[in-house]
Structure formats: C-alpha cells, structure tokens
Design an enzyme around this catalytic site. Structure first.
Site, PDB file in Angstrom:
ATOM      1  CE  LYS A  26     -10.758   0.162  -1.059  1.00 20.65           C
ATOM      2  NZ  LYS A  26     -10.471   1.644  -1.414  1.00 20.65           N
ATOM      3  N   GLY A  30     -23.004  13.553 -12.073  1.00 25.53           N
ATOM      4  CA  GLY A  30     -22.999  12.966 -10.554  1.00 25.53           C
ATOM      5  C   GLY A  30     -22.595  14.262 -10.016  1.00 25.53           C
ATOM      6  CB  VAL A  31     -23.905  17.546  -8.819  1.00 25.46           C
ATOM      7  CG1 VAL A  31     -23.183  17.964 -10.221  1.00 25.46           C
ATOM      8  CG2 VAL A  31     -25.339  17.365  -9.149  1.00 25.46           C
ATOM      9  N   GLY A  32     -22.601  14.805  -6.471  1.00 24.39           N
ATOM     10  CA  GLY A  32     -22.533  14.637  -5.070  1.00 24.39           C
ATOM     11  C   GLY A  32     -21.296  15.363  -4.295  1.00 24.39           C
ATOM     12  CB  VAL A  77     -16.034  14.630  -5.794  1.00 22.45           C
ATOM     13  CG1 VAL A  77     -14.990  15.230  -6.913  1.00 22.45           C
ATOM     14  CG2 VAL A  77     -15.219  13.782  -4.776  1.00 22.45           C
TER      15      VAL A  77
HETATM   16  P1  NAD Z   1     -21.213  10.991  -3.424  1.00 27.44           P
HETATM   17  O1  NAD Z   1     -21.816   9.430  -3.184  1.00 27.44           O
HETATM   18  O2  NAD Z   1     -21.253  12.028  -2.761  1.00 27.44           O
HETATM   19  O3  NAD Z   1     -21.759  11.393  -4.844  1.00 27.44           O
HETATM   20  C1  NAD Z   1     -22.119  10.530  -6.236  1.00 27.44           C
HETATM   21  C2  NAD Z   1     -23.267  11.329  -7.004  1.00 27.44           C
HETATM   22  O4  NAD Z   1     -23.767  10.657  -7.883  1.00 27.44           O
HETATM   23  C3  NAD Z   1     -24.412  11.312  -5.908  1.00 27.44           C
HETATM   24  O5  NAD Z   1     -25.076  12.863  -6.061  1.00 27.44           O
HETATM   25  C4  NAD Z   1     -25.476  10.242  -6.764  1.00 27.44           C
HETATM   26  O6  NAD Z   1     -26.856  10.704  -6.684  1.00 27.44           O
HETATM   27  C5  NAD Z   1     -25.264  10.390  -7.900  1.00 27.44           C
HETATM   28  N1  NAD Z   1     -25.308   9.388  -8.702  1.00 27.44           N
HETATM   29  C6  NAD Z   1     -25.411   8.025  -8.741  1.00 27.44           C
HETATM   30  N2  NAD Z   1     -25.886   7.430  -9.914  1.00 27.44           N
HETATM   31  C7  NAD Z   1     -25.775   8.380 -10.665  1.00 27.44           C
HETATM   32  C8  NAD Z   1     -26.224   8.141 -12.403  1.00 27.44           C
HETATM   33  N3  NAD Z   1     -26.294   6.979 -12.884  1.00 27.44           N
HETATM   34  N4  NAD Z   1     -26.263   9.149 -13.025  1.00 27.44           N
HETATM   35  C9  NAD Z   1     -26.204  10.637 -12.511  1.00 27.44           C
HETATM   36  N5  NAD Z   1     -25.512  10.652 -11.083  1.00 27.44           N
HETATM   37  C10 NAD Z   1     -25.710   9.663 -10.305  1.00 27.44           C
HETATM   38  O7  NAD Z   1     -19.841  10.410  -3.977  1.00 27.44           O
HETATM   39  P2  NAD Z   1     -18.359  11.130  -3.934  1.00 27.44           P
HETATM   40  O8  NAD Z   1     -17.691  11.319  -2.785  1.00 27.44           O
HETATM   41  O9  NAD Z   1     -18.733  12.484  -4.816  1.00 27.44           O
HETATM   42  O10 NAD Z   1     -17.530  10.409  -5.042  1.00 27.44           O
HETATM   43  C11 NAD Z   1     -17.902  10.477  -6.472  1.00 27.44           C
HETATM   44  C12 NAD Z   1     -17.137   9.572  -7.283  1.00 27.44           C
HETATM   45  O11 NAD Z   1     -15.613   9.878  -7.158  1.00 27.44           O
HETATM   46  C13 NAD Z   1     -17.064   7.947  -6.814  1.00 27.44           C
HETATM   47  O12 NAD Z   1     -16.955   7.199  -7.909  1.00 27.44           O
HETATM   48  C14 NAD Z   1     -15.921   7.783  -5.814  1.00 27.44           C
HETATM   49  O13 NAD Z   1     -15.568   6.597  -5.504  1.00 27.44           O
HETATM   50  C15 NAD Z   1     -14.865   8.996  -6.548  1.00 27.44           C
HETATM   51  N6  NAD Z   1     -13.774   9.366  -5.249  1.00 27.44           N
HETATM   52  C16 NAD Z   1     -14.276  10.291  -4.610  1.00 27.44           C
HETATM   53  C17 NAD Z   1     -13.100  10.709  -3.792  1.00 27.44           C
HETATM   54  C18 NAD Z   1     -13.620  11.590  -2.375  1.00 27.44           C
HETATM   55  O14 NAD Z   1     -12.846  12.287  -2.020  1.00 27.44           O
HETATM   56  N7  NAD Z   1     -15.077  11.815  -2.277  1.00 27.44           N
HETATM   57  C19 NAD Z   1     -11.979  10.437  -3.897  1.00 27.44           C
HETATM   58  C20 NAD Z   1     -11.713   9.838  -5.122  1.00 27.44           C
HETATM   59  C21 NAD Z   1     -12.687   9.117  -5.822  1.00 27.44           C
END
Ligand code: NAD
Length: 357
Positions: free
Chosen positions: A80, A179-181, A183
C-alpha cells in the site's frame, strides 16, 4: 513510532519513505509480503495529522492487502502507499514524482487507486512507471471496479443466506444496505433483481430517494439502519460500524457487505458476532472484486466477462471459510485469516527449481 520495530512486529519486508523537493511529494510505500507475487495495493492521498499516523495507516493497510490478495487466490503480495497531503491540491508533478519512486522498486510494488485518488491520477503516475493498474477503460484498463465489487458482494450474500437461513434464493429476504454510493447502488440493483426487499440509508438523502424510486426500497435515517428488521446487514459505507454500540441493536442474522474494515476491533467484535450467532462474511473476502479486477487487468488483455467469472468464485471461497469456521469452532474472521495464511505458506514452501533463463 519506531519504524523498524513496527515492521518486525507486523512482518513487513520493506518500507520506503519518499520525498521530492520540487513537487512537495511526501509519501510512504509499504511492502508487507511478496511471497505470492508483487505487492499490490492502492495509493491513498490523505491529510494525516502527523507522520506517525501515516505510517500506522500504511503498515496496517499493506498487511491487510497481503491477506486479501492471498485469500482471493491471486499471485500477488500485499502493499500500500500513502501520500501525506491535502486531497484538494493535486498536481501532475506530485503524481509523477510518486511514479518515479514506484518505478525505482522495479516491480516489487504495483500501485492503483484508493481513497482520494482517481483513474486520472493513475494515468499521471503511469507517465513514469508501468507498475500501475486500475486504468480507465479508454486506456485498456478495467475502469470503475464498483459494479464488479457489487457482483462479488451479491455472491457473498447468497452463500451467507444459504448457510445461515437455508434459503437457496434471495426472494423474500430483506437486506439493509448502509451507504448507497458506487458499490451500494449497484448492489441494490442486483438484490432487487434477485427479489430481495431493501432497506437503505445514506447521509445523502438524494441517494436514498433514488433507491426508493428505482427499487422500491424503504429509506431510513442513517443511524436507524442498525436496528431495522432485516435478515442481512450490508455495510457499504464506512469502516468500524460493527462495534459495542451497534451489535446489541442487530436483529440481523447475517452481516455481509462491501465496506472495508467493518469490525471496529477485529477480534473482540468478530467473536461477539459469533456469540450472537450472526454469520459474518469477512470484509476482505466478500469485497475482493475490485482487486480481482485489477489483477486481471495487470496480467492479461482485459476482459470484463472473464473477470466476472473469477469474481463469482467469492461464493466458493466464502463457503470454504464458513466450513473452516464451523469445523474448528472459530469466528469467521479467524477462519479467513487461517485460509489466507495457509495459501501463503503452501506456495511459499514450494520447492525452488531451476527454470532456466
Ligand atoms: P462511495 O463513497 O461511492 O459510497 C459510500 C456511500 O456511503 C456514499 O453515498 C456516502 O454518502 C455514504 N455514507 C457515508 N457515511 C455514511 C453513513 N454514516 N451512513 C450511511 N451512508 C453513509 O464509496 P464506494 O466506492 O461505494 O465504497 C463503499 C465501501 O466499500 C468503502 O468502505 C470502500 O472502501 C469499500 N470498497 C469499495 C470498493 C470499490 O470497488 N469501490 C472495493 C472494495 C471495497
């Protein structure tokens, strides 16, 4: 913080401190273990309060990548990198200076995107080194890994539900998605297609409304998600959401989501879940879709279909881990660690043979 002592305690191979006067680059690259292959792990840009915090983070995260890559069956070690800096101040010079440092390691470390770094940033790093992955589709890469991560997470939810509830389908199963970002949104779409009911939360009310409209989800305030009546909790936002405050609220029988570092305290809270008979799908196993995507981009011409096939193996990997946990009467996070360590040991002990030039 004593760097060497920490390296010894956590068994890191190499930690490189990088400084470039003209660009202002201050970075640390940590290589934890290269028994299975080059150390792969993303680059995080973060305004650490001090050097000690940055070092703590990079050592912890690189070690985590060793376990994640090994358990996913990839020929990759764990590494990392962190840049100590303000995420709002990015420059080509900064990334190119970082790229030169990556190049100087001759392939022992391969970088990719992580928190606050994008595929555009990776393209700038690539000006100086080929040891990068996670490129945009326009540059022959795998592009946004989030939909792939969601596919792996769905597979993980399926095997967890089968194992814990005996249900061969997700029809009629309720999943609470926190969290509906990137993923979480894809996961909701896939769960909806499978016939699961959805309860969602997000700090962004527009994100919640979108899920309500598109997938008939029930939206709740973000702190309420821990106590809703659902079969599965799928954390897809932050880390450390499984802790002493949240576990007593759970009515869930399964925890299976994509967020990294879900357990506030690995041992304590992993064991607490086991004691409450809640089946936990270890985070670095179920969310490995992103790194699997990066690996196949690195070793062969990228094909999304073949990557999806590999990612669906998360189902079998979790099944094995649940089996180990049951047979040895240990928590699933402990079984996942044994599973990863076993693979490193087995491959590491292969007899060395001369393969010619
Ligand atoms: P993202 O930032 O697109 O989505 C995160 C969502 O969570 C956002 O919509 C944010 O508003 C919401 N959020 C933040 N705080 C919150 C809370 N207290 N309660 C409810 N919602 C809240 O991130 P992502 O890329 O979707 O990743 C999500 C998680 O998955 C992270 O922990 C990331 O490390 C992990 N992850 C992602 C990937 C990937 O391919 N993107 C791969 C492995 C792990």
């Amino acid at each position: 913080m004593e760097t060497l002592k920490n390296m010894i305690d956590q068994e890191h191979e190499q930690v490189v401190f990088c400084y470039d006067k003209s660009s202002g680059l201050k970075a640390i690259i940590a290589i934890h273990n290269t028994i299975l292959g080059p150390a792969l792990g993303g680059l995080r840009l973060w305004p650490y309060a001090c050097e000690k915090d940055a070092l703590f983070d990079v050592l912890r995260l690189s070690r985590g990548m060793t376990y994640k890559n090994a358990a996913a069956g990839l020929n990759l070690g764990g590494g990392k990198a962190v840049i100590l800096g303000d995420p709002s101040i990015k420059s080509e010079a900064l990334y190119r200076a970082f790229g030169r440092n990556v190049q100087s390691l001759g392939g022992r470390y391969v970088t990719a995107e992580d928190v606050n770094t994008s595929t555009e940033d990776i393209m700038q790093i690539r000006e100086e080194t080929n040891y990068v992955t996670g490129l945009p589709e326009t540059a022959g890469g795998g592009g946004n890994p989030s939909p792939i991560t969601a596919i792996g997470t769905l597979e993980g939810i399926k095997i967890s539900v089968l194992r814990r509830l005996g249900a061969a389908s997700l029809k009629g199963i309720t999943v609470a998605v926190q969290g509906v970002g990137h993923v979480g949104e894809h996961l909701c779409e896939l769960l909806h297609e499978e016939g699961a009911g959805l309860i969602v939360s997000d700090i962004d009310p527009r994100a919640v409304q979108k899920m309500v409209k598109q997938y008939s989800a029930t939206g709740v305030e973000h702190e309420q998600i821990y106590a809703v009546d659902a079969d599965v909790f799928a954390p897809c936002a932050l880390g450390a959401v499984i802790n002493e405050q949240t576990i007593p609220q759970f009515k869930f029988t399964v925890v299976a989501g994509a967020a990294n570092n879900q357990l506030l305290d690995e041992n304590k809270h992993g064991i607490l879940l086991k004691e409450k008979n809640i089946l936990y799908a270890p985070d670095y196993i179920i969310n490995a879709g992103g790194v699997i995507n990066c690996y196949y981009e690195l070793i062969q011409e990228y094909s999304r279909d073949s990557v999806i096939k590999k990612v669906k193996n998360i189902y079998q990997t979790l099944e094995t881990i649940f089996q180990i946990a049951e047979e040895q009467n240990i928590a699933t996070h402990q079984a996942a660690a044994h599973f990863a360590e076993k693979r490193i040991e087995t491959i590491g002990n292969l007899q060395r043979t001369y393969l010619g030039d």
